[in-house]
Design a protein around this motif. Structure first.
Motif, PDB file in Angstrom:
ATOM      1  N   ALA A   1      -4.251  -3.276 -10.087  1.00 55.54           N
ATOM      2  CA  ALA A   1      -5.162  -4.005  -9.199  1.00 55.54           C
ATOM      3  C   ALA A   1      -5.702  -3.106  -8.096  1.00 55.54           C
ATOM      4  CB  ALA A   1      -4.435  -5.208  -8.593  1.00 55.54           C
ATOM      5  N   ILE A   2      -4.847  -2.226  -7.567  1.00 54.84           N
ATOM      6  CA  ILE A   2      -5.249  -1.374  -6.442  1.00 54.84           C
ATOM      7  C   ILE A   2      -6.076  -0.180  -6.901  1.00 54.84           C
ATOM      8  CG2 ILE A   2      -4.398   0.147  -4.606  1.00 54.84           C
ATOM      9  CD1 ILE A   2      -4.077  -2.806  -4.003  1.00 54.84           C
ATOM     10  N   THR A   3      -5.663   0.478  -7.991  1.00 55.10           N
ATOM     11  CA  THR A   3      -6.305   1.737  -8.389  1.00 55.10           C
ATOM     12  C   THR A   3      -7.400   1.567  -9.434  1.00 55.10           C
ATOM     13  OG1 THR A   3      -4.765   2.201 -10.202  1.00 55.10           O
ATOM     14  CG2 THR A   3      -4.114   2.920  -7.982  1.00 55.10           C
ATOM     15  N   GLY A   4      -7.332   0.471 -10.204  1.00 59.62           N
ATOM     16  CA  GLY A   4      -8.293   0.299 -11.288  1.00 59.62           C
ATOM     17  C   GLY A   4      -7.856   0.966 -12.577  1.00 59.62           C
ATOM     18  N   TYR A   5      -6.650   1.557 -12.599  1.00 64.29           N
ATOM     19  CA  TYR A   5      -6.115   2.210 -13.792  1.00 64.29           C
ATOM     20  C   TYR A   5      -4.735   1.640 -14.095  1.00 64.29           C
ATOM     21  CZ  TYR A   5      -9.582   5.702 -12.408  1.00 64.29           C
ATOM     22  OH  TYR A   5     -10.736   6.326 -12.030  1.00 64.29           O
ATOM     23  N   SER A   6      -4.389   1.605 -15.378  1.00 67.70           N
ATOM     24  CA  SER A   6      -3.001   1.294 -15.708  1.00 67.70           C
ATOM     25  C   SER A   6      -2.146   2.492 -15.305  1.00 67.70           C
ATOM     26  CB  SER A   6      -2.851   1.018 -17.203  1.00 67.70           C
ATOM     27  OG  SER A   6      -3.003   2.221 -17.942  1.00 67.70           O
ATOM     28  N   VAL A   7      -0.841   2.265 -15.176  1.00 67.64           N
ATOM     29  CA  VAL A   7       0.046   3.346 -14.731  1.00 67.64           C
ATOM     30  C   VAL A   7      -0.036   4.541 -15.671  1.00 67.64           C
ATOM     31  CG1 VAL A   7       2.432   4.014 -14.279  1.00 67.64           C
ATOM     32  CG2 VAL A   7       1.628   1.746 -13.600  1.00 67.64           C
ATOM     33  N   MET A   8       0.103   4.299 -16.966  1.00 68.83           N
ATOM     34  CA  MET A   8       0.153   5.411 -17.907  1.00 68.83           C
ATOM     35  C   MET A   8      -1.227   6.028 -18.153  1.00 68.83           C
ATOM     36  SD  MET A   8       3.218   5.801 -18.067  1.00 68.83           S
ATOM     37  CE  MET A   8       3.124   7.261 -19.109  1.00 68.83           C
TER      38      MET A   8
ATOM     39  N   SER B   1       7.316   6.839 -17.215  1.00 65.05           N
ATOM     40  CA  SER B   1       6.942   5.530 -17.737  1.00 65.05           C
ATOM     41  C   SER B   1       6.834   4.596 -16.550  1.00 65.05           C
ATOM     42  CB  SER B   1       7.991   5.010 -18.724  1.00 65.05           C
ATOM     43  OG  SER B   1       9.213   4.750 -18.039  1.00 65.05           O
ATOM     44  N   ALA B   2       6.253   3.423 -16.772  1.00 65.82           N
ATOM     45  CA  ALA B   2       6.151   2.457 -15.673  1.00 65.82           C
ATOM     46  C   ALA B   2       7.538   2.084 -15.167  1.00 65.82           C
ATOM     47  CB  ALA B   2       5.391   1.224 -16.144  1.00 65.82           C
ATOM     48  N   GLU B   3       8.505   1.999 -16.093  1.00 64.45           N
ATOM     49  CA  GLU B   3       9.865   1.646 -15.696  1.00 64.45           C
ATOM     50  C   GLU B   3      10.483   2.741 -14.829  1.00 64.45           C
ATOM     51  OE1 GLU B   3       8.515  -0.728 -18.910  1.00 64.45           O
ATOM     52  OE2 GLU B   3       8.678   1.459 -18.797  1.00 64.45           O
ATOM     53  N   VAL B   4      10.306   4.000 -15.241  1.00 63.15           N
ATOM     54  CA  VAL B   4      10.875   5.132 -14.496  1.00 63.15           C
ATOM     55  C   VAL B   4      10.275   5.204 -13.091  1.00 63.15           C
ATOM     56  CG1 VAL B   4      10.948   7.655 -14.365  1.00 63.15           C
ATOM     57  CG2 VAL B   4      11.474   6.495 -16.519  1.00 63.15           C
ATOM     58  N   ILE B   5       8.945   5.059 -13.013  1.00 60.29           N
ATOM     59  CA  ILE B   5       8.272   5.163 -11.711  1.00 60.29           C
ATOM     60  C   ILE B   5       8.643   3.978 -10.824  1.00 60.29           C
ATOM     61  CG2 ILE B   5       6.036   5.323 -10.543  1.00 60.29           C
ATOM     62  CD1 ILE B   5       4.963   6.462 -13.273  1.00 60.29           C
ATOM     63  N   GLY B   6       8.655   2.762 -11.409  1.00 57.15           N
ATOM     64  CA  GLY B   6       9.030   1.580 -10.636  1.00 57.15           C
ATOM     65  C   GLY B   6      10.430   1.704 -10.061  1.00 57.15           C
ATOM     66  N   LYS B   7      11.345   2.220 -10.874  1.00 57.04           N
ATOM     67  CA  LYS B   7      12.723   2.410 -10.403  1.00 57.04           C
ATOM     68  C   LYS B   7      12.777   3.428  -9.273  1.00 57.04           C
ATOM     69  CE  LYS B   7      17.383   3.464 -12.103  1.00 57.04           C
ATOM     70  NZ  LYS B   7      18.193   3.834 -13.307  1.00 57.04           N
ATOM     71  N   ALA B   8      11.975   4.490  -9.383  1.00 54.22           N
ATOM     72  CA  ALA B   8      11.977   5.547  -8.362  1.00 54.22           C
ATOM     73  C   ALA B   8      11.510   5.031  -7.008  1.00 54.22           C
ATOM     74  CB  ALA B   8      11.097   6.704  -8.813  1.00 54.22           C
ATOM     75  N   ILE B   9      10.574   4.068  -7.011  1.00 51.31           N
ATOM     76  CA  ILE B   9      10.057   3.548  -5.734  1.00 51.31           C
ATOM     77  C   ILE B   9      10.706   2.207  -5.366  1.00 51.31           C
ATOM     78  CG2 ILE B   9       7.855   4.736  -6.075  1.00 51.31           C
ATOM     79  CD1 ILE B   9       6.631   1.971  -6.733  1.00 51.31           C
TER      80      ILE B   9
ATOM     81  N   ILE C   1       0.846  -1.198   0.000  1.00 51.40           N
ATOM     82  CA  ILE C   1       0.000   0.000   0.000  1.00 51.40           C
ATOM     83  C   ILE C   1       0.879   1.245   0.000  1.00 51.40           C
ATOM     84  CG2 ILE C   1      -1.547   1.381   1.449  1.00 51.40           C
ATOM     85  CD1 ILE C   1      -3.078  -0.697   0.065  1.00 51.40           C
ATOM     86  N   GLU C   2       1.893   1.222   0.844  1.00 55.35           N
ATOM     87  CA  GLU C   2       2.794   2.369   0.936  1.00 55.35           C
ATOM     88  C   GLU C   2       3.528   2.589  -0.379  1.00 55.35           C
ATOM     89  OE1 GLU C   2       3.617   1.659   5.709  1.00 55.35           O
ATOM     90  OE2 GLU C   2       5.182   1.219   4.235  1.00 55.35           O
ATOM     91  N   LYS C   3       3.882   1.497  -1.070  1.00 51.81           N
ATOM     92  CA  LYS C   3       4.590   1.621  -2.344  1.00 51.81           C
ATOM     93  C   LYS C   3       3.709   2.266  -3.413  1.00 51.81           C
ATOM     94  CE  LYS C   3       8.761   0.146  -1.710  1.00 51.81           C
ATOM     95  NZ  LYS C   3       9.906   1.076  -1.928  1.00 51.81           N
TER      96      LYS C   3
ATOM     97  N   VAL D   1       2.116   7.144  -6.503  1.00 49.68           N
ATOM     98  CA  VAL D   1       1.167   8.222  -6.794  1.00 49.68           C
ATOM     99  C   VAL D   1       1.795   9.575  -6.479  1.00 49.68           C
ATOM    100  CG1 VAL D   1      -1.007   9.270  -6.060  1.00 49.68           C
ATOM    101  CG2 VAL D   1      -0.909   6.814  -6.521  1.00 49.68           C
ATOM    102  N   ASP D   2       2.465   9.661  -5.336  1.00 49.51           N
ATOM    103  CA  ASP D   2       3.117  10.920  -4.950  1.00 49.51           C
ATOM    104  C   ASP D   2       4.232  11.288  -5.928  1.00 49.51           C
ATOM    105  OD1 ASP D   2       1.430  10.981  -2.785  1.00 49.51           O
ATOM    106  OD2 ASP D   2       2.903  10.177  -1.368  1.00 49.51           O
ATOM    107  N   TYR D   3       4.978  10.274  -6.367  1.00 49.49           N
ATOM    108  CA  TYR D   3       6.065  10.535  -7.320  1.00 49.49           C
ATOM    109  C   TYR D   3       5.500  11.067  -8.640  1.00 49.49           C
ATOM    110  CZ  TYR D   3      10.098   9.858 -10.356  1.00 49.49           C
ATOM    111  OH  TYR D   3      11.124  10.069 -11.246  1.00 49.49           O
ATOM    112  N   ILE D   4       4.422  10.451  -9.112  1.00 48.61           N
ATOM    113  CA  ILE D   4       3.778  10.918 -10.348  1.00 48.61           C
ATOM    114  C   ILE D   4       3.328  12.369 -10.196  1.00 48.61           C
ATOM    115  CG2 ILE D   4       1.730  10.641 -11.813  1.00 48.61           C
ATOM    116  CD1 ILE D   4       1.949   7.584 -11.199  1.00 48.61           C
TER     117      ILE D   4
END
Length: 451
Positions: A44-51, A23-31, A4-6, A11-14
């Protein structure tokens, strides 16, 4: 609950990097989360794809800037990462059902995609259910020019579900800037709730319809039914507005949560800070806690109402909103009664003057308090001025500029602090105040003829 925290961290990073390459890769790397796992979990959590989420947030921020009117569509398109204006316009229209060049005109009718806040609620054992909508916009009650409880409740409630509204616009479009209501059952009994929206119920449906929402007012029913109505709405993430009570004699309360399976309501109202009106300690969220909320003022006279917002309706254009609101305004001015036993509009001005100049009283507290409460109605006239200018009716704006000046003069004659109680012992001292009320009445009669 690290996952949940991740997601919240993502979301905060975006939100902090909307103008950067994402991109999903950039955000995943950041967290510090693997890209594939992160994408699956986010969806699964938000109901939206990252992009998809990134796109919706960028377009919503773009809409806010365009509504401000200080930038061009071309500037905004490139600012938010689109290679061409055509690509931006296509994405914008697909989301908002409105061309970016027209968003400033029909802005209130278009939903905004707000930043997601990740929460989790756990119940079990002997615990009873609790749920809250966090970070509700609270009224700045030190702002003495914006004191209409119903208008503030609408602003807080709709901002909580992603709208970006302010008091001034809602006050005008709702009709609150034009209403006058007055009743006095006997020569001794002053109705301090004259300004309550319950006396002009047509305002309630109108404002939500103009803003593109469907709302259903429920008359106070059984405890079980009313509790379920409120809990179901909170569980959907939508605050509830109650009228006439919950916190003592308040006009409107925003209910933003519940505890103890709905036996305790959490929410906001300015009277929550008054020990005379509410004695329970606030919740640790800063919201009030109210037990036995179905009783007291909420139960008196069958006036208690629960407003359930049922979702988006069909949006109206700016021109349609003005035309519909103008019809409402005329009714608020010329119709003598909108609810049984309560004078409205021009008749209310006259009835108020008659009460001040005719009735006698031993204690000035009651009539003084009524003057202070009724002044809230006149104070809101100032928000009519810009509304008319914005809609090309300088003739009506000019009339309401004069009414605004007269309304402010009312406070000078009888201040809002009980310091002029001596005036109520001499009818001649009240005459200047009453003369201004009659001037306002004459000007509103003139305005109604132009509508």
């Amino acid at each position: 609950m690290s996952w949940i925290e991740k997601i919240q961290e993502a979301v905060d990073y975006i939100e902090n990097n909307l103008l950067e390459e994402l991109s999903a890769e950039v955000i995943g790397k950041a967290i510090k989360y693997s890209s594939s796992s992160f994408q699956n979990l986010f969806s699964a959590i938000t109901g939206y794809s990252v992009m998809e989420y990134v796109r919706f947030r960028r377009l919503s921020c773009a809409a806010d800037e365009l509504i401000g009117g200080r930038v061009t569509v071309t500037e905004i398109a490139f600012k938010y990462g689109y290679d061409t204006v055509e690509a931006f316009s296509k994405a914008f229209k697909r989301l908002f059902r409105c061309a970016p060049s027209r968003i400033a005109i029909s802005g209130l009718n278009n939903f905004r995609f707000a930043p997601i806040s990740i929460q989790i609620s756990i119940s079990g054992g002997f615990s009873m259910r609790r749920n809250i909508i966090p970070n509700l916009q609270k009224v700045d009650w030190t702002d003495t020019k914006r004191q209409n409880e119903f208008v503030n409740s609408v602003v807080s409630t709709l901002n909580a579900i992603g709208e970006n509204l302010n008091y001034d616009d809602v006050c005008a479009v709702s009709g609150s800037a034009f209403r006058t209501s007055f009743s006095m059952p006997t020569a001794e009994l002053w109705n301090h709730g004259n300004y309550h929206v319950i006396h002009t119920p047509i305002i309630i449906e109108h404002i939500f319809r103009m803003l593109g929402y469907r709302v259903t007012p429920h008359v106070r029913g059984t405890y079980a039914i009313d509790k379920k109505l409120i809990m179901d709405s909170i569980d959907k993430g939508i605050p509830v507005i109650t009228l006439e009570g919950v916190i003592n004699c308040s006009d409107a309360c925003v209910i933003s949560g519940y505890d103890q399976d709905g036996d305790v309501l959490l929410g906001y109202n300015p009277f929550m800070y008054s020990e005379e009106d509410h004695k329970e300690e606030p919740d640790d969220t800063g919201y009030f806690r109210k037990s036995n909320w179905h009783d007291g003022f909420f139960a008196e006279g069958s006036k208690g109402r629960i407003l359930i917002i049922e979702g988006k309706g069909e949006g109206l254009s700016k021109e349609e909103i003005f035309a519909e609101t103008l019809k409402l305004i005329k009714r608020l001015i010329v119709e003598e009664y909108l609810t049984l036993g309560q004078y409205n509009g021009l008749a209310a001005h006259q009835a108020f003057v008659n009460a001040l100049m005719t009735y006698d009283w031993d204690d000035p507290f009651e009539p003084y308090l009524n003057v202070m409460c009724n002044y809230k109605q006149y104070l809101d006239r100032q928000y009519a001025v810009q509304f008319f200018y914005d809609n090309g009716r300088a003739d009506l704006a000019s009339i309401y500029e004069r009414i605004t000046r007269l309304s402010l003069e009312l406070e000078r004659l009888i201040p809002q602090d009980f310091s002029a109680a001596h005036l109520f012992g001499d009818k001649s001292s009240l005459k200047p105040y009453c003369n201004i009320l009659l001037e306002i009445s004459d000007l509103e009669s003139e305005a109604a003829k132009l509508m």
